[in-house]
Every structure is written in C-alpha cells, then in structure tokens.
Design a protein around this motif. Structure first.
Motif, PDB file in Angstrom:
ATOM      1  N   SER A 106       8.316  73.475  22.887  1.00 29.04           N
ATOM      2  CA  SER A 106       8.868  72.707  21.768  1.00 29.04           C
ATOM      3  C   SER A 106       7.898  72.665  20.595  1.00 29.04           C
ATOM      4  N   ASN A 107       6.590  72.883  20.856  1.00 31.19           N
ATOM      5  CA  ASN A 107       5.589  72.912  19.791  1.00 31.19           C
ATOM      6  C   ASN A 107       5.208  74.326  19.379  1.00 31.19           C
ATOM      7  N   PRO A 153      -1.004  72.095  19.136  1.00 30.02           N
ATOM      8  CA  PRO A 153      -1.383  72.534  20.489  1.00 30.02           C
ATOM      9  C   PRO A 153      -0.142  72.733  21.357  1.00 30.02           C
ATOM     10  N   ILE A 154      -0.212  73.707  22.229  1.00 31.67           N
ATOM     11  CA  ILE A 154       0.953  74.051  23.041  1.00 31.67           C
ATOM     12  C   ILE A 154       0.634  74.076  24.533  1.00 31.67           C
ATOM     13  N   ILE A 155      -0.650  74.178  24.912  1.00 29.77           N
ATOM     14  CA  ILE A 155      -1.050  74.271  26.314  1.00 29.77           C
ATOM     15  C   ILE A 155      -1.754  72.988  26.724  1.00 29.77           C
ATOM     16  N   SER A 156      -1.385  72.466  27.881  1.00 32.18           N
ATOM     17  CA  SER A 156      -1.982  71.242  28.403  1.00 32.18           C
ATOM     18  C   SER A 156      -2.096  71.355  29.925  1.00 32.18           C
ATOM     19  N   ARG A 157      -2.699  70.343  30.552  1.00 29.28           N
ATOM     20  CA  ARG A 157      -2.825  70.291  32.008  1.00 29.28           C
ATOM     21  C   ARG A 157      -1.978  69.136  32.534  1.00 29.28           C
ATOM     22  N   SER A 158      -1.207  69.406  33.575  1.00 28.23           N
ATOM     23  CA  SER A 158      -0.392  68.363  34.186  1.00 28.23           C
ATOM     24  C   SER A 158      -1.249  67.539  35.147  1.00 28.23           C
ATOM     25  N   VAL A 203       3.947  73.008  13.016  1.00 33.97           N
ATOM     26  CA  VAL A 203       2.661  73.053  12.327  1.00 33.97           C
ATOM     27  C   VAL A 203       2.304  71.665  11.814  1.00 33.97           C
ATOM     28  N   VAL A 204       1.026  71.492  11.523  1.00 37.81           N
ATOM     29  CA  VAL A 204       0.526  70.249  10.937  1.00 37.81           C
ATOM     30  C   VAL A 204      -0.316  70.612   9.721  1.00 37.81           C
ATOM     31  N   PRO A 205      -0.312  69.773   8.684  1.00 37.97           N
ATOM     32  CA  PRO A 205      -1.120  70.079   7.488  1.00 37.97           C
ATOM     33  C   PRO A 205      -2.605  69.950   7.768  1.00 37.97           C
ATOM     34  N   VAL A 206      -3.372  70.848   7.155  1.00 41.61           N
ATOM     35  CA  VAL A 206      -4.829  70.864   7.302  1.00 41.61           C
ATOM     36  C   VAL A 206      -5.439  71.039   5.917  1.00 41.61           C
ATOM     37  N   ALA A 207      -6.482  70.270   5.610  1.00 40.10           N
ATOM     38  CA  ALA A 207      -7.174  70.421   4.330  1.00 40.10           C
ATOM     39  C   ALA A 207      -7.774  71.822   4.238  1.00 40.10           C
ATOM     40  N   THR A 208      -7.368  72.559   3.213  1.00 41.72           N
ATOM     41  CA  THR A 208      -7.736  73.967   3.094  1.00 41.72           C
ATOM     42  C   THR A 208      -8.133  74.265   1.657  1.00 41.72           C
ATOM     43  N   ALA A 209      -9.073  75.148   1.501  1.00 43.60           N
ATOM     44  CA  ALA A 209      -9.507  75.554   0.166  1.00 43.60           C
ATOM     45  C   ALA A 209      -8.352  76.171  -0.609  1.00 43.60           C
ATOM     46  N   HIS A 210      -8.438  76.068  -1.924  1.00 43.59           N
ATOM     47  CA  HIS A 210      -7.382  76.568  -2.800  1.00 43.59           C
ATOM     48  C   HIS A 210      -7.252  78.081  -2.717  1.00 43.59           C
ATOM     49  N   CYS A 211      -8.366  78.765  -2.468  1.00 42.98           N
ATOM     50  CA  CYS A 211      -8.371  80.218  -2.396  1.00 42.98           C
ATOM     51  C   CYS A 211      -9.528  80.660  -1.499  1.00 42.98           C
ATOM     52  N   PRO A 212      -9.506  81.873  -0.987  1.00 43.75           N
ATOM     53  CA  PRO A 212     -10.616  82.351  -0.150  1.00 43.75           C
ATOM     54  C   PRO A 212     -11.957  82.340  -0.876  1.00 43.75           C
ATOM     55  N   TYR A 213     -11.947  82.642  -2.180  1.00 47.13           N
ATOM     56  CA  TYR A 213     -13.208  82.619  -2.935  1.00 47.13           C
ATOM     57  C   TYR A 213     -13.801  81.215  -2.937  1.00 47.13           C
TER      58      TYR A 213
END
Length: 359
Positions: free
Chosen positions: A323-324, A308-313, A328-338
């Motif tokens: 700075s962000n 995330p890059i946008i926040s409220r002060s 990136v951060v790792p996310v559980a993702t399928a091995h392929c689109p299929y």
C-alpha cells in the motif's frame, strides 16, 4: 457537474497525448511505427515464420489454429471423396454386392470428410477403415498422417511458446508510476522503486537506463532520438541484484549526470524521456526477461522521497506493505543540483497541496 466532466475529458485527452508522445509506454511497449518499407522486406517475415507466428496476437493464432485444421480436414476429405469416386465406391454409382472398396463406409462427401478427420486426428472409430486394395488410398493415408502431424506439432508449439514467453513474466514486475528527486547520504538522487510480485527470484538482474531527448550538435544537426546512458544502482551495487523484495533504484545527480543542469522550476519544461530497463533470468523457467518502463518530466517529483515499505512482524518475518509502494512524502531539497553541491543549505520544500494531489 459539467465542469467536472470537462476536467475529466481534458485530463483524458492530455493523457492520450502523453501516451502518443512516448517512445516506451508505462507497460513497456515501444510506441514506434515503420514507414516506406520495401515490399521485398516483407518476405523476411515469411523466412522467419516461427518468430512471426509467435509474435502474432492471440486472436490471429487461434484463427490460424482453427482454420488450418478445418481446411486440411476438408481438403483431404475432397481427396478421399475423389479416391472413392475413382474406385466406384459412392452410393450413387451403385456398386455391386461383391465390389472391393478402397475405404469401407465412405460412400459420399460427408463420410469422406468424417474419415479425413478420423485419419488426421487418429480417432479411428472403426466403422470407416482403409483396405489394402488401393495403392492410391494407402499413399493418401500416409501423406495426410504426415502433414497432419506437422500441423499439429507446429501450432501446438506456437501456443506453448506464447504461453511460456518471458514477456508474461515481465507483467509481474512493476515500477512506480512516478520517480522522485531528493537528498540522501550526502548525495542528490533520482530514485525509482521496482517490485517483483512473485516469490521466485530474477537471477542475475541488472538495471540500467537511457535518457532520450532531442539535441542539436555544434554543426547544427538535429538528433531526434539522442540516447544518453543513465547509471542506476541499489544499496548493494548495480549488478546481480538480490531481487526478493522491492528495490529502490538510485541515480546520483552529479556533474556527469544529464539532470545536473535542471532545477525544480525548469524540470517540467524539459523535453526528454527516461527509459529504465531491468534484465534478468526467471528462476522457475530459466528464460531471460526484460522489463522496461519510461518517465517523462511530468512524472518526476522534485523534493519527495518514497515511504518505507519493508518492516518486521512480531513473528520475526519480513513484511512488504504494497500500500506504500508508490506513496511519497515531502523532503526538504535544494532548488537545483548546483545549489546542493555548492550551497547545500538552500533548500526548498514542496507545497502540501501538490503532495496531496500526486498521492
């Protein structure tokens, strides 16, 4: 230490090879050259001399600026010297005390050059002044003034056009160096982040992409630069973007997407280049602008999402944390689109080591 130097040199050579293989560099320049052009085509550059001068590099523009004024001053200085010589005004011609001069105080080559500079630049110090006694001097005065005005207007216009070019506005719009692929809102997305570093908006912004790759037709024909349209969108659509803060561009990887046949273990082996374009109009200058960049398979990270890059002060203002911007951060993702569309529970997680290295 030696191994570190070798690794640095190897990485540098690899980066150079990647840059040479790109059609569009990361900063938007087209890496292409034209060969075997007919000599007659070069005259087209002279016919369109305005665009030719505006496209020249700054060092050549400054050279032509200095050379055109200096040479014109010297050329007309020689003509003023000739006028003075033909009228017998020069010192070594020993003019009489009642001699009628064409130009007062022009009696050698140096003073003729100085009078040429004063005439063309409209300085007029008052010591050297033209008299109404020589028609040739009057005609030369008018010719030099007109030619000097044309040179001044043209070259000043070129410099002003180069300063105000929309390409400079494109320098304040930046893309992330890496693209990511991860699931979001029940779809598998390829995502890229773009930011406008100025507070002035880009009006009527549009985002689109082209996938460049080499393909072989069923007839056996090899197409070196086959272009496939890549549709991008943001949360609010794909046209007339409200580009006041960094945006994340989304491309859905479905059966119509060229990325559908790729997988996490085959992506790096692919040979393609994804070129992303952003077209818009600068709010402050009303000039159209295009920003472009490209991504190769090594610059697409499977199984990551942007931070995330946008926040409220505390004061209620929106705050953008650059700075962000590329983190990136790792996310559980399928091995392929299929797998994602048919067996959504088969997920793979990126290795933490690779995550740290790319960050």
């Amino acid at each position: 230490m030696v191994s570190g130097i070798r690794k640095h040199i190897r990485d540098h050579l690899l980066q150079q090879r990647i840059c040479r293989s790109r059609l569009v560099t990361k900063d938007g320049r087209c890496n292409i050259e034209f060969g075997n052009m007919k000599y007659g085509n070069h005259f087209a550059y002279l016919m369109d001399f305005w665009t030719t001068f505006v496209d020249l590099r700054w060092r050549f523009v400054l050279f032509f600026f200095i050379a055109s004024f200096t040479l014109s001053w010297f050329f007309f200085g020689l003509l003023w010297f000739w006028v003075a010589w033909s009228n017998g005004d020069l010192t070594w011609q020993n003019p009489s005390w009642d001699h009628l001069y064409c130009v007062d105080n022009v009696n050698n080559l140096t003073t003729a050059f100085l009078f040429s500079v004063e005439t063309q630049t409209s300085i007029g110090y008052g010591i050297r002044v033209i008299t109404p006694l020589c028609p040739s001097a009057i005609a030369l005065f008018m010719i030099q003034f007109l030619i000097g005005s044309i040179i001044n207007c043209f070259l000043c216009g070129v410099i002003l056009a180069k300063i105000s070019r929309s390409k400079k506005r494109a320098k304040t719009i930046t893309f992330t160096k890496m693209a990511v692929i991860c699931p979001k809102k029940d779809f598998l997305w390829l995502m890229i982040r773009v930011a406008n570093l100025r507070k002035t908006l880009m009006i009527g912004s549009q985002i689109y992409g082209k996938l460049l790759r080499t393909t072989i037709t069923p007839d056996g024909e090899t197409i070196i630069m086959d272009q496939v349209n890549i549709e991008f969108m943001v949360d609010a659509g794909k046209d007339n973007l409200f580009f006041v803060c960094p945006l994340t561009l989304y491309h859905v990887i479905d059966k119509s997407s060229p990325f559908f046949e790729m997988a996490v273990d085959t992506l790096q082996k692919q040979e393609f280049e994804l070129v992303v374009f952003l077209d818009g109009t600068a709010e402050s200058t009303s000039s159209s602008c295009q920003v472009r960049t490209s991504f190769i398979p090594q610059e697409i990270m499977w199984g990551y999402n942007f931070m995330p890059i946008i926040s409220r002060s505390k004061e209620g203002k929106y705050r953008v944390d650059f700075s962000n911007f590329s983190k990136v951060v790792p996310v559980a993702t399928a091995h392929c689109p299929y797998c994602f569309h048919n067996i959504g529970h088969h997920l793979c997680s990126p290795s933490p080591g690779r995550h740290q290295e790319l960050l």
